[in-house]
Motif scaffolding. Structure first.
Motif, short mmCIF file in Angstrom:
data_model
loop_
_atom_site.label_atom_id
_atom_site.label_comp_id
_atom_site.label_asym_id
_atom_site.label_seq_id
_atom_site.Cartn_x
_atom_site.Cartn_y
_atom_site.Cartn_z
N ILE A 87 -35.54 33.66 -105.45
CA ILE A 87 -34.36 32.94 -104.41
C ILE A 87 -33.54 32.66 -105.67
O ILE A 87 -32.38 32.63 -104.25
CB ILE A 87 -35.20 31.45 -104.28
N VAL A 88 -33.21 32.79 -106.92
CA VAL A 88 -31.89 32.71 -107.43
C VAL A 88 -31.00 33.78 -107.03
O VAL A 88 -30.04 33.59 -106.70
CB VAL A 88 -32.45 31.99 -108.77
N ASP A 89 -31.71 35.14 -107.76
CA ASP A 89 -30.86 36.30 -108.21
C ASP A 89 -30.73 36.45 -105.73
O ASP A 89 -29.21 36.72 -105.65
CB ASP A 89 -32.41 37.13 -107.77
N VAL A 90 -31.20 36.17 -104.93
CA VAL A 90 -30.84 36.21 -103.81
C VAL A 90 -29.83 35.15 -103.50
O VAL A 90 -28.54 35.41 -102.58
CB VAL A 90 -32.52 36.14 -102.68
N GLY A 91 -29.71 33.52 -104.11
CA GLY A 91 -28.95 32.32 -103.79
C GLY A 91 -27.50 33.18 -104.51
O GLY A 91 -26.62 32.70 -103.54
N ALA A 92 -27.60 33.52 -105.66
CA ALA A 92 -26.67 33.82 -106.30
C ALA A 92 -25.92 34.54 -105.76
O ALA A 92 -24.20 34.44 -104.91
CB ALA A 92 -26.81 34.40 -107.48
N ALA A 93 -26.73 36.05 -105.08
CA ALA A 93 -25.85 36.83 -104.62
C ALA A 93 -25.08 36.59 -102.93
O ALA A 93 -23.85 36.69 -102.42
CB ALA A 93 -27.18 37.86 -104.14
N ALA A 94 -25.62 36.24 -102.54
CA ALA A 94 -24.90 34.68 -101.03
C ALA A 94 -24.16 34.09 -101.21
O ALA A 94 -23.15 34.12 -100.94
CB ALA A 94 -26.46 34.75 -100.09
N TYR A 95 -24.34 33.60 -102.10
CA TYR A 95 -22.81 32.49 -102.47
C TYR A 95 -21.94 33.09 -102.97
O TYR A 95 -20.94 32.75 -102.40
CB TYR A 95 -23.30 31.11 -103.90
N GLY A 96 -22.06 34.82 -103.66
CA GLY A 96 -21.03 35.64 -104.51
C GLY A 96 -20.38 36.34 -103.56
O GLY A 96 -18.89 36.01 -102.92
N VAL A 97 -21.31 36.30 -102.14
CA VAL A 97 -20.51 37.00 -101.11
C VAL A 97 -19.81 36.40 -100.21
O VAL A 97 -18.85 36.41 -99.62
CB VAL A 97 -21.83 37.76 -99.65
N ILE A 98 -20.18 35.05 -99.94
CA ILE A 98 -19.73 34.21 -99.24
C ILE A 98 -17.90 34.35 -99.61
O ILE A 98 -17.12 33.90 -99.07
CB ILE A 98 -19.91 32.25 -98.93
N ALA A 99 -18.28 33.99 -101.18
CA ALA A 99 -16.75 34.13 -101.74
C ALA A 99 -15.87 35.38 -101.69
O ALA A 99 -14.64 34.98 -101.73
CB ALA A 99 -16.72 33.25 -103.30
N VAL A 100 -16.72 36.28 -101.54
CA VAL A 100 -16.17 37.33 -101.27
C VAL A 100 -15.17 37.86 -99.41
O VAL A 100 -14.50 37.95 -99.64
CB VAL A 100 -16.36 38.55 -101.12
N LEU A 101 -16.13 37.33 -98.76
CA LEU A 101 -15.71 37.29 -97.23
C LEU A 101 -14.63 36.03 -97.33
O LEU A 101 -13.64 36.32 -96.80
CB LEU A 101 -16.61 36.72 -96.61
N ALA A 102 -14.47 35.33 -98.28
CA ALA A 102 -12.87 34.24 -98.06
C ALA A 102 -11.58 34.55 -98.82
O ALA A 102 -11.30 34.82 -98.41
CB ALA A 102 -13.45 32.83 -98.65
N ALA A 103 -12.76 35.67 -99.92
CA ALA A 103 -11.37 36.71 -100.81
C ALA A 103 -10.53 37.48 -99.85
O ALA A 103 -9.64 38.06 -99.69
CB ALA A 103 -11.72 36.59 -101.92
N LEU A 104 -11.16 37.83 -99.42
CA LEU A 104 -10.63 38.95 -98.21
C LEU A 104 -9.54 38.58 -97.33
O LEU A 104 -9.18 39.13 -96.86
CB LEU A 104 -11.95 39.62 -97.39
N GLN A 105 -10.33 37.60 -96.77
CA GLN A 105 -9.03 36.14 -95.85
C GLN A 105 -8.47 36.28 -96.29
O GLN A 105 -7.28 36.48 -95.56
CB GLN A 105 -10.18 35.50 -95.30
N GLN A 106 -8.14 35.96 -97.79
CA GLN A 106 -6.90 35.40 -98.71
C GLN A 106 -6.53 36.10 -99.24
O GLN A 106 -5.01 36.88 -98.36
CB GLN A 106 -7.16 34.51 -99.95
N ARG A 107 -6.93 37.68 -99.19
CA ARG A 107 -6.44 38.92 -99.44
C ARG A 107 -5.30 39.42 -98.03
O ARG A 107 -4.16 39.99 -98.16
CB ARG A 107 -7.13 39.97 -99.97
N ALA A 108 -5.75 39.32 -96.59
CA ALA A 108 -5.06 39.61 -96.16
C ALA A 108 -3.90 38.41 -95.46
O ALA A 108 -2.65 39.30 -95.05
CB ALA A 108 -5.79 39.32 -94.66
#
Length: 386
Positions: free
Chosen positions: A166-187
């Motif tokens: 669960i920690v591996d998957v959880g850290a990945a999920a939180y990282g992806v949330i941040a990536v999606l936010a970064a894509l929005q910011q990059r726009a």
């Protein structure tokens, strides 16, 4: 409801430097949402999970669907590293799930890649966020032990890890949330960024409720099995019962309405008037599990049967909801593996391609960035690619 259309991350290119669970989980989330995820693997070996025993290697086919694979020698070849730089120059996201400093030692870290591609978003999945411990090798189970999750899960003196990574998957999920936010910011800004997601800090976030309780009471944390189930929330009936047929079912009565409907359904007028609940377990155990489930559902009382993971493939709700992907496994019948646990009215996630063979798309990807057939053949002959 609108008609499902193109996936939301269609047109986003991701390079995944990951292995086993954490990195591939981040890549899977992005791939299922439509990104072109290119798994960059070691020529001749690839993701470590490819070589695991049969039951474990099936994990590879779960976490790597909807991706392409390119095999490049990054450690031993300057030409291989130059290829990666060319790929990064035309990519949106890089996922780095290798040991701390490993990618930087190859001169392929964020500082180098961002000079070539200032809009690049770099997700580093590591044991720790930047700080005194960031260079330590770290794993899912270690995070559960050191951040208090294993202490809370097992009996006192018998800390217990969760029954999934669960920690591996959880850290990945939180990282992806941040990536999606970064894509929005990059726009808006045109500029990328480096994001780090830590296994340790992910687990600390999960035990935040117990940190809050400690702050409020000053009392040290107590493992969940040591508490009466539901005590922490003030619920009197919130526990696992054994039914007449030996099966187990969890009943959670969390409101006066639940309690009143429960007592009416099972004819427990005496319990309805009895604040001590002394005979509750005896009365519940009179009924087989299937009858209990039927009656609890009819009474709209929260409940859940205890299940093994393998029993889920026959779960009526999951099958009716189309929550499984029929996934090819080498030499075996297709496996029913779970989709992402979300549903949209605007797009539909599915199996667009099975997990790739090692280097299956090397030629295809290199042609996309402008290499000729002769150049690719020459690289292959020198084992720089596979």
């Amino acid at each position: 409801m609108s008609t499902p259309s193109a996936l939301p991350l269609d047109g986003i290119r991701v390079l995944e430097l990951g292995h086993i669970v954490a990195g591939p989980s981040a890549g899977l989330l992005l791939a299922d949402l439509g990104a072109d995820v290119i798994k960059v693997e070691r020529a001749g070996g690839g993701d470590q999970s490819r070589a695991m025993p049969a039951g474990s290697s099936a994990l590879f086919h779960f976490l790597n669907r909807n991706k392409r694979s390119i095999a490049i020698d990054l450690k031993g070849s300057a030409e291989g590293r130059a290829l990666f730089l060319r790929l990064a120059a035309v990519s949106d996201v890089v996922i780095d799930n290798f040991a701390h400093g490993a990618v930087e030692a190859l001169d392929l870290g964020y500082d180098v890649l961002s000079r070539t591609n200032p809009g690049l978003i770099y997700l580093a999945l590591k044991g720790f966020l930047p700080g005194p411990n960031e260079t330590r090798p770290f794993l899912d189970e270690l995070a559960q032990m050191s951040a208090g999750l294993a202490f809370m899960t097992g009996p006192r003196g018998q800390p217990m890890r969760a029954g999934a990574s669960i920690v591996d998957v959880g850290a990945a999920a939180y990282g992806v949330i941040a990536v999606l936010a970064a894509l929005q910011q990059r726009a808006k800004t045109g500029v990328g960024q480096r994001i780090t997601s830590g296994l340790y800090e992910t687990t600390v976030f999960w035990v935040g409720q117990w940190l809050a309780q400690y702050a409020a009471t000053g009392e040290p944390s107590v493992p969940l099995p040591e508490m009466r189930q539901g005590t922490r929330m003030g619920w009197g009936v919130y526990q696992l019962f054994t039914a007449a047929d030996g099966e187990q079912i969890f009943v959670g009565i969390t409101s006066n309405g639940h309690w009143e409907r429960f007592c009416r359904e099972f004819g427990l007028d005496d319990l309805l008037a009895d604040p001590r609940l002394d005979d509750n377990a005896k009365r519940v155990a009179r009924h087989p599990s299937a009858e209990l489930a039927r009656r609890l559902e009819r009474a709209r009382v929260p409940f859940a049967p205890l299940r093994r993971p393998d029993q889920l493939v026959d779960d009526p709700h999951l099958n009716a909801a189309g929550q499984f992907v029929e996934t090819p496994l080498p030499g075996q019948a297709p496996a029913k593996l779970p989709k992402l646990p979300v549903r949209s009215t605007a797009f539909e996630m599915s199996l667009r391609r099975p997990a790739p063979q090692l280097g299956e798309h090397t030629r295809e990807v290199l042609e996309e960035i402008g290499l000729t057939g002769k150049e690719i053949d020459a690289l292959a002959s020198r084992r720089i690619i596979g």
